[in-house]
Design a protein around this motif. Structure first.
Motif, short mmCIF file in Angstrom:
data_model
loop_
_atom_site.label_atom_id
_atom_site.label_comp_id
_atom_site.label_asym_id
_atom_site.label_seq_id
_atom_site.Cartn_x
_atom_site.Cartn_y
_atom_site.Cartn_z
N PRO A 95 0.83 -1.21 0.00
CA PRO A 95 0.00 0.00 0.00
C PRO A 95 0.86 1.26 0.00
O PRO A 95 2.03 1.22 0.42
CB PRO A 95 -0.79 -0.13 1.30
N PRO A 96 0.30 2.40 -0.44
CA PRO A 96 1.08 3.65 -0.53
C PRO A 96 1.21 4.34 0.82
O PRO A 96 0.63 5.41 1.05
CB PRO A 96 0.27 4.48 -1.53
N ILE A 97 1.98 3.74 1.72
CA ILE A 97 2.09 4.26 3.08
C ILE A 97 2.73 5.64 3.10
O ILE A 97 2.31 6.53 3.86
CB ILE A 97 2.89 3.27 3.96
N ALA A 98 3.73 5.87 2.27
CA ALA A 98 4.41 7.17 2.25
C ALA A 98 3.44 8.29 1.89
O ALA A 98 3.53 9.41 2.41
CB ALA A 98 5.59 7.15 1.28
N ALA A 99 2.49 8.00 1.01
CA ALA A 99 1.50 9.00 0.60
C ALA A 99 0.37 9.13 1.61
O ALA A 99 -0.36 10.13 1.61
CB ALA A 99 0.93 8.64 -0.77
N GLY A 100 0.21 8.12 2.48
CA GLY A 100 -0.84 8.16 3.48
C GLY A 100 -2.21 7.80 2.96
O GLY A 100 -3.22 8.02 3.64
N ASP A 101 -2.28 7.22 1.76
CA ASP A 101 -3.58 6.88 1.17
C ASP A 101 -3.98 5.46 1.55
O ASP A 101 -3.19 4.52 1.40
CB ASP A 101 -3.51 6.99 -0.35
#
Length: 322
Positions: free
Chosen positions: A209-215
């Protein structure tokens, strides 16, 4: 092989340790509450020797910290310090020569309880290839197969007839299939696990999942749909490298871990370090401590599942003894 496996790791390790770790720190004082005294299982790690086989995916300046050899001897002290007594060694490249080498390692090491290897699922001879691996040195340790679906340009690669035939052969051999997918490939994964109810699937790294983007969306909806299939498990692994390498915190990881723990339940979630890839953002100890913090609200019995019981059951590690 020179140097400590933590050499060159990102400063993100220190930042990640600063937030949300206190509960995990306390839990790490006594691993027996997760392991029942039998030791933990690290369900996902790698090794490689660049002199034997290149790892083309380790390229560019950002990947430089892990562009060197990593061996079981490098892993052993970190695993021991974390209470890990058994591991699952996972393939890294689509090379038929790698899996026999990993099986031989398992035969010579009490640490490696299982190997997730690679065969060409699109080839007509998958049953024979699996049988040959089983008959070779350390063949009893073969517990699963993986292909880097994340690198396939076709988002529906898993739905191809030749791939499905290969997966059916994996099921017939009594092996597990590790799903290395990206979020946009999850719809095809959902179709595939439903089409093959007799095959056990294990999702690697929460499907990145896009954890760095927080989505959270659409990943969360798709992973819940995948979790609805009872033949699918999920690894609590690979999160730190999907977060900001330099400044991740446990709180950044928590929403994604909570989705997976709720969707699959602790009895279908297993801890994996993703060492040495994790060293891009965190030390082995930091990854373990983060996992402890993320599972601190579980009961002792549920933590025991995440840190050993689930992997043992899903991969049949007791039967795979070498």
């Amino acid at each position: 092989m020179t140097g400590d496996t933590d050499t060159g790791k990102n400063t993100g390790m220190n930042t990640g340790m600063n937030a949300g770790m206190n509960t995990g720190m306390n839990a790490s004082m006594d691993t027996s509450m997760e392991s029942g005294g039998d030791g933990r299982v690290d369900a996902h790690h790698h090794v490689w020797d660049l002199g034997v086989r290149d790892q083309p995916w380790i390229s560019g300046e950002a990947m430089a910290p892990i562009r060197r050899d990593f061996t079981l001897d490098d892993l052993a002290p970190h695993a021991r310090a974390a209470g890990v007594t058994r591991t699952v060694l996972v393939q890294t490249v689509p090379d038929p020569g790698e899996t026999p080498e990993f099986l031989a390692l398992a035969a010579s090491s009490p640490l490696v309880a299982g190997v997730v290897g690679w065969v060409d699922l699109t080839a007509p001879g998958v049953p024979g290839a699996l049988a040959a691996l089983r008959e070779g040195d350390g063949g009893r340790a073969l517990v699963g197969i993986r292909h880097g679906v994340q690198s396939e340009p076709d988002p529906r690669w898993l739905c191809r007839d030749d791939v499905r035939a290969g997966l059916a052969a994996v099921a017939e051999a009594g092996l597990v299939y590790d799903l290395l997918t990206l979020p946009h490939q999850l719809p095809a994964a959902v179709e595939t696990v439903r089409a093959l109810p007799g095959l056990t699937f294990v999702v690697d790294h929460l499907s990145k999942p896009p954890i760095a983007a927080g989505d959270l969306e659409p990943w969360a909806t798709r992973i819940r749909e995948l979790a609805a299939a009872p033949n699918v498990y999920c690894k609590l692994s690979g999160m730190v490298t999907e977060a900001s390498w330099e400044k991740w915190t446990v709180d950044d990881l928590r929403p994604y871990a909570e989705v997976v723990l709720e969707a699959f339940g602790p009895e279908r979630v297993m801890f994996g370090s993703d060492w040495p890839v994790c060293l891009l953002a965190a030390s082995y100890a930091d990854v373990v401590t983060a996992a402890e913090a993320l599972t601190a609200a579980l009961t002792p019995a549920e933590r025991k599942e995440v840190f050993g019981g689930t992997a043992t059951r899903a991969y049949g590690l007791d039967a795979a003894g070498v």
